[in-house]
Structures are given as structure tokens and as C-alpha cells.
Design an enzyme around this catalytic site. Structure first.
Site, PDB file in Angstrom:
ATOM      1  N   LYS A 182     -56.945 -72.678-114.821  1.00 30.36           N
ATOM      2  CA  LYS A 182     -56.952 -71.544-115.755  1.00 30.36           C
ATOM      3  C   LYS A 182     -58.144 -71.716-116.685  1.00 30.36           C
ATOM      4  CE  LYS A 182     -53.675 -69.327-118.997  1.00 30.36           C
ATOM      5  NZ  LYS A 182     -52.331 -69.469-119.608  1.00 30.36           N
TER       6      LYS A 182
ATOM      7  N   SER B   4     -49.416 -65.534-119.111  1.00 29.39           N
ATOM      8  CA  SER B   4     -50.844 -65.308-119.144  1.00 29.39           C
ATOM      9  C   SER B   4     -51.616 -65.976-118.010  1.00 29.39           C
ATOM     10  CB  SER B   4     -51.408 -65.804-120.474  1.00 29.39           C
ATOM     11  OG  SER B   4     -51.221 -67.214-120.593  1.00 29.39           O
TER      12      SER B   4
ATOM     13  N   SER C   6     -46.023 -68.571-120.035  1.00 28.78           N
ATOM     14  CA  SER C   6     -47.213 -68.339-119.216  1.00 28.78           C
ATOM     15  C   SER C   6     -47.361 -69.169-117.952  1.00 28.78           C
ATOM     16  CB  SER C   6     -48.460 -68.469-120.085  1.00 28.78           C
ATOM     17  OG  SER C   6     -48.477 -67.426-121.030  1.00 28.78           O
TER      18      SER C   6
END
Ligand code: NAG
Ligand code: NAG
Ligand code: NAG
Ligand code: NAG
Ligand code: NAG
Ligand code: NAG
Ligand code: NAG
Ligand code: NAG
Ligand code: NAG
Length: 551
Positions: A105, A180, A204
């Protein structure tokens, strides 16, 4: 093993001699690949590390234009793969992640790629030190293939950002991939790498796993150092892996947790000796669902019948039937304290911690390149995306701090909740709690927020959760095999081994994961001279989310 090593060494020397390192071996089918699968092919001489990396890149080139999950590819990925091939030829193909392509990420600090949080104002932000977990991956032999899109600064769950645009769910192009960590979710579902990483301040790691038929682990607060990760909340932030199966999840967790005590993240001092250096793969075996006691949190369902909620309720009901048939006892938990909306509005403490944490991240001497030095500067730049439902959160964050008079009572409330949770476990003699990650299907692109998620309980109490695929909604023209539905398995602190063990048994009694129809085509590996540049697609940001508008 030594015999196999010797054989593969000889074979690799031969291929190097015959064809140079770009061996003309059959390309390895990386769809749904596992760590063991890649290793067997490599050590058996069926492929090379370079071919493995080239094949993943070929898939990214083929499908990323539709999914928009990747922000950057590592320009060094191919040369690192060549180094691995030479090491293997020299009999040194070791490390539990040897030649395993991993996507991070884009809020994990990396020295060979900028770390942007998906924010235009951080496009030039250049860490000069890798996050400790990134170093741990590299030391275990992994190849960091690239960085994935996320919801801007990981602050919501729609996975849209000013730098990366909107990531699309591979199971249904009209829906978000959760978030997210939605770039990682979409990318791993589409087999762009073997596994990926995410972060989790409220939901997330779990929302993208749920929405993409994947497995994730949100570890106990303190188990994995958060140093070098773009922060939001000292109390709630956690980081972890997202994978296509429990076995790879356990290997990835073992490496991430191997960082251990880190003086730069003082909550790591809480790690008990039984969790230090633990091998989570060993925890997968043995165990039985027979006699296991699982609490089902009723307050985490949405019982209003609709096309968005009924499929979730049906999938969880089918899961409970399967678990009961396997000998588990499922105990309904009706305590009214388990209300995600109420817990979020009472105890979510991000807005009081975000600014201080972010200012500290932005002013570290090791952060080079062009970047703002405070959160307030970032939001004056005009180069960010905030969705309208977050305006009040951001407004509060910009002026608030942990010296706010409400902070101590919120922290006390979190302590109370933690005690209440322990009581639920003890009074019902539970092994784990189960519930849908999201009470409704993952929302459509253009929605005002990612409603209905239940991540807050673990986020506040610091409890570990393993998320598993639970089912699919009925298929539709937009979702040819249905929309994935996920289940959280929450345990007491430091019970990651037990939760992974349960997750493995759950995955055996109910095989759910399927690859998305949109990316199921085999893509042949291409011989690449260099890693192609990815340009994230920002033209598809829904007009509801204006870039650079705060109020
Ligand atoms: C084997 O590879 C590891 C990791 O790259 C390296 O640290 C070590 O020095 C190598 N050993 C030999 C004998 O080349
Ligand atoms: C990374 O940051 C550097 C330094 O600010 C900048 O020159 C470079 O263009 C950035 N790279 C990308 C791909 O944006
Ligand atoms: C731990 O670190 C946080 C954030 O860096 C800091 O605010 C806090 O005072 C520290 N706590 C202790 C007990 O050291
Ligand atoms: C959960 O809490 C919300 C907000 O406090 C409230 O409106 C709602 O009625 C509660 N739900 C239940 C089932 O009690
Ligand atoms: C945010 O702050 C600005 C400036 O103080 C104000 O005009 C605006 O109404 C606030 N927005 C929200 C949603 O609180
Ligand atoms: C204190 O925090 C509350 C939210 O908990 C917020 O409404 C208020 O504006 C904050 N006050 C200050 C001075 O930061
Ligand atoms: C926490 O629990 C104590 C004791 O039950 C109670 O007095 C206090 O009001 C609670 N605080 C919060 C913020 O819930
Ligand atoms: C429950 O589901 C209904 C139907 O989809 C929806 O309208 C409602 O907003 C949901 N409630 C909550 C609290 O998310
Ligand atoms: C759902 O899948 C079945 C079997 O593949 C197919 O026959 C049917 O047309 C699909 N339904 C829709 C609405 O796409």
C-alpha cells in the site's frame, strides 16, 4: 531438500549457459499463485525469478487499465529478480519469501519509490529509510513489485485519491474495492502479486479483503511496528498482510511480526514473550471446529431486507450452518454495546491524534524530496481529495490534539469497551467472535461513504481479527460471479495463531474464494527490457469528490 537444491542449481547454471538469464522456459501461470507454488516452480527449475516477475508485470499491464489499482511499479524489480536468479544458481535461493513479488500500500515508506498516501501533495515525498517491515520482507527474499492505490491518506473506504484516481472492484466494475487498502485488495484478487499489504485505522485491512474474496489479518495492537507508515492514529493504527489464502497470510504475518520490539513505536513493548519470533505457519495445523464456541454479534447485521443487505445475511447464515455442521457452537451475542455506529461516534479518537502524528511523520529528517511539513500545509496546498462526508472530520483534525479536554474521557471509554469485550468472551466461554465485515455489499463507485462496516470494535480495543471470504451475492450483469462478502473472526489479544487456525478450518469447511471473471484470462509473460511506467488514471474521480476543496 539438498538434492533438490543441487538439481535446481545445475539446471539453472545450464539455462544461464544456454540462453543467458532470460531463459526461454515456459512462463509460470501466476493466477491464484501461492508462495509454495512459486517456490516449487523455481526450485524445480520450471521457471526463473525473472519470468515470474515478468508474468506478474504482464498481468498488471493487461488489467490495471481497467482496475487502476497500482500507483507505481518498482523500477528495480527486474534487476532484483536477476539477482535472485544468480543467487539461486549459486545455491543460495533461501528465505521464506525468496522471489515472492509483493505489493505495498502506498503509505509504506520505501527508498526506491516515493511514498504518497495517494495524495498529490505527497507525490514528491521520498523516504530515505525503508519501513522496518519493508526491510523484513526484503531480508526474507521478497521482491517489492510496486505500490498500490488507497483512499487518500487512508482516511475513508472508497479507495479514491487525488494521485491514484478511483480503484475499481474486479468482481463488479460499478463498485468500489472497499478500502482504504482497496488498491491492494483489487490487485491481489486479480493476481498482480502473490500477496500485498495494508493498514487499518478502523476497517482498512478488512474491508478490501471482504470486498475482494481475500484473507487479511489485523494484528493485536503492538504486534507489528508501525514505524515508517504514514500515520493517522496512535491508538487505532495497525498494519498487516492481505492474501489469497491462509497459508500465505501466515507466512507474511510471521515476517512482518519478526520486526518485534521497535523503540520508535513504543506499543511494540507490549508484545508478550509467547508472540516474539512466533512462526504463524506452524499454528495453522491441528485444531478442530468440534466443540469450538463462536459468538455471533447480532448488532453487526443490518436486518432491513434489500438487495444490498440480504445477500450478506444469507451468506453469514450459510456460514453459521456450515460451522455448526462441523461441530462448532454458535452463540448469539445480543449486547446493545455492539453497535458500530454508536461506537464510532463515541470513541473514534483519530480526529484528536491525526495532526500530531502526521506532523511528526512529515518532519522526520529521513523524509526527503518535496513535501509539506505539516498537515495544515498539506490542506492549504489544494492538492488533496477529501470527500464531503469527511469535511467535519478534517476540520476538527486540523485544530485538535491530544490535549483536547475530551481525549482522556474518550480513552477511558475505550478502556471500558475493552473490559466489556473481555467480559463477553469470559461469560460465554468464547473462542472467537464472528460477524460480517460489512453489513451491506461494498458500495457503488460515487457513493458518499463506505457505510455498514464493523471494523471499529477491533480498531478501538486493539483486538486481532482474521478476515475470511464468506460468500458471494447472486450474480448480476455487473457482477458476473456475484459480489464478494467477508466475515471477521475476532479474538483476544495475541491470539493471531488461534485465529489463523480457525480461519484455515473455516476455509476448509466452506471454500469460497474464486478469481474474478474480469481478470481470469492467462497473460503470457513478455521479455521486458525494463519495468514499464504506470500512470494512475485520475480522470475517473467521481465529480462528487472534488480535488482541492476542503469546505
Ligand atoms: C545468500 O544470500 C543472502 C541474502 O541475499 C546473503 O546475505 C548471503 O551472503 C548469501 N550467501 C552466500 C553464500 O552467497
Ligand atoms: C519522487 O520524488 C522526487 C523528489 O521530490 C521527484 O523528483 C520525483 O519526480 C518523484 N517521482 C515520481 C515518480 O513522482
Ligand atoms: C509512546 O509514543 C507516543 C507517540 O509517539 C507518545 O505520545 C507517548 O507519550 C509514548 N508513551 C510512552 C509511555 O512512552
Ligand atoms: C445504534 O446506534 C445508533 C446511533 O447511536 C442508533 O441510532 C441506533 O438506533 C442503534 N441501533 C440499535 C439497533 O440500537
Ligand atoms: C470547516 O471549517 C470552515 C472554516 O472554519 C467552515 O467554513 C466550514 O463550515 C467547516 N465545515 C464543516 C463541515 O465543519
Ligand atoms: C475537541 O474535540 C472535539 C471532538 O471530540 C471537537 O469538537 C472540538 O472542536 C475540539 N476542541 C479543540 C479546542 O480542539
Ligand atoms: C467507564 O466506566 C466507568 C465505571 O463503570 C464509568 O464510571 C465511566 O463513566 C465510564 N466512562 C466512559 C467514558 O464510558
Ligand atoms: C441498512 O440497510 C438499508 C437498506 O439497504 C439502508 O437503507 C440503511 O441505511 C442501512 N442502515 C445502516 C445503519 O447502515
Ligand atoms: C448468472 O450466472 C448464470 C450461470 O453462469 C447465467 O446463466 C446467468 O445468465 C447469470 N445471470 C445474470 C443476471 O448475469
Amino acid at each position: 531438500m539438498p538434492k533438490m537444491q543441487l538439481f535446481s542449481t545445475l539446471l539453472h547454471l545450464l539455462t544461464l549457459y544456454l540462453g543467458g538469464i532470460h531463459a526461454q522456459l515456459d512462463s509460470y501461470d501466476v493466477r491464484e499463485s501461492t508462495i509454495d507454488g512459486v517456490h516449487n516452480a523455481l526450485y524445480g527449475g520450471l521457471t526463473t525469478c525473472r519470468a515470474v516477475v515478468e508474468t506478474f508485470i504482464a498481468r498488471i499491464e493487461a488489467f490495471n487499465p481497467a482496475l487502476n489499482a497500482i500507483i507505481t511499479l518498482n523500477p528495480n524489480a527486474l534487476s532484483i529478480a536477476d539477482d535472485k536468479d544468480y543467487a539461486l544458481a549459486a545455491g543460495n535461493g533461501t528465505g521464506s519469501l525468496f522471489c515472492i513479488p509483493v505489493l505495498l500500500k502506498d503509505n509504506y515508506d520505501t527508498t526506491d519509490m516515493n511514498t504518497t498516501g495517494g495524495c498529490l501533495d505527497l507525490a514528491g515525498s521520498q523516504p530515505t529509510v525503508d519501513a522496518p517491515v519493508v526491510t523484513a520482507f526484503e531480508n526474507a527474499g521478497a521482491i517489492i513489485l510496486g505500490k498500490t492505490n488507497l483512499h487518500e491518506l487512508a482516511l475513508e473506504g472508497l479507495s479514491v485519491s487525488s494521485l491514484g484516481g478511483q480503484t475499481v472492484n474486479p468482481y463488479d466494475f460499478t463498485r468500489t474495492p472497499g478500502g482504504s487498502s482497496g488498491g491492494t485488495g483489487a490487485a491481489i484478487a486479480a493476481s498482480f502479486a502473490v500477496f500485498g499489504t495494508g493498514t487499518d485505522t478502523v476497517n482498512s485491512l478488512r474491508s478490501p479483503a471482504s470486498a475482494n474474496s481475500l484473507f487479511s489479518v489485523r494484528p493485536t495492537r503492538g504486534l507489528i511496528s508501525r514505524t515508517g507508515i504514514i500515520p493517522i492514529s496512535y491508538t487505532q493504527d495497525a498494519i498487516g498482510p492481505i492474501a489469497r489464502n491462509v497459508e500465505d497470510l501466515a507466512v507474511a504475518l510471521t515476517i512482518m511480526a519478526s520486526v518485534g520490539y521497535d523503540p520508535s513505536d513504543n506499543v511494540t513493548a507490549l508484545i508478550p514473550s509467547s508472540s516474539i519470533g512466533k512462526d504463524y505457519s506452524a499454528a495453522l495445523y491441528g485444531g478442530s471446529l468440534q466443540g469450538m464456541r463462536l459468538g455471533l454479534i447480532e448488532g453487526f447485521f443490518n436486518r432491513t431486507a434489500s438487495s444490498e443487505t440480504t445477500p450478506v445475511n444469507n451468506a453469514l447464515a450459510a456460514m453459521v450452518t456450515a460451522l455448526t455442521a462441523a461441530g462448532a457452537t454458535v452463540i448469539p451475542i445480543d449486547e446493545t454495546i455492539y453497535n458500530s455506529t454508536a461506537l464510532s461516534s463515541a470513541y473514534d479518537v483519530q480526529k484528536l491524534e491525526f495532526r500530531q502524528e502526521m506532523d511528526a511523520y512529515l518532519t522526520r529528517p529521513s523524509l526527503h524530496g518535496t513535501h509539506p511539513s505539516t498537515l495544515n500545509q498539506l490542506y492549504s496546498s489544494g492538492e488533496f481529495l477529501v470527500i464531503p462526508s469527511q469535511y467535519s472530520f478534517v476540520n476538527t483534525s486540523l485544530v485538535s490534539s491530544t490535549s483536547n479536554a475530551t481525549y482522556p474521557s474518550i480513552k477511558l471509554g475505550i478502556q471500558n469497551l475493552t473490559t466489556a469485550l473481555e467480559n463477553t468472551f469470559k461469560s460465554n466461554t468464547l473462542d472467537a467472535l464472528i460477524y460480517p465485515e460489512q453489513a451491506n455489499l461494498v458500495v457503488k463507485i460515487g457513493s458518499p461513504s463506505q457505510i455498514g462496516r464493523n471494523g471499529i470494535l477491533a480498531a478501538l480495543t486493539g483486538s486481532p481479527v482474521v478476515t475470511v471470504p464468506a460468500g458471494f451475492s447472486p450474480n448480476t450483469t455487473d457482477a458476473p460471479i456475484g459480489v464478494p462478502i467477508g466475515m471477521e473472526i475476532l479474538g483476544m489479544p495475541w491470539s493471531e495463531g488461534k485465529l489463523l487456525n480457525i480461519a484455515k478450518m473455516v476455509a476448509e469447511v466452506k471454500r469460497v474464494r474464486k478469481m474474478p471473471a474480469s481478470t481470469e484470462m492467462v497473460v503470457e509473460s513478455q521479455s521486458l527490457a525494463q519495468v514499464p511506467k504506470i500512470v494512475p488514471d485520475t480522470k475517473d474521480i467521481p465529480s462528487l469528490y472534488p480535488v482541492g476543496v476542503l469546505y
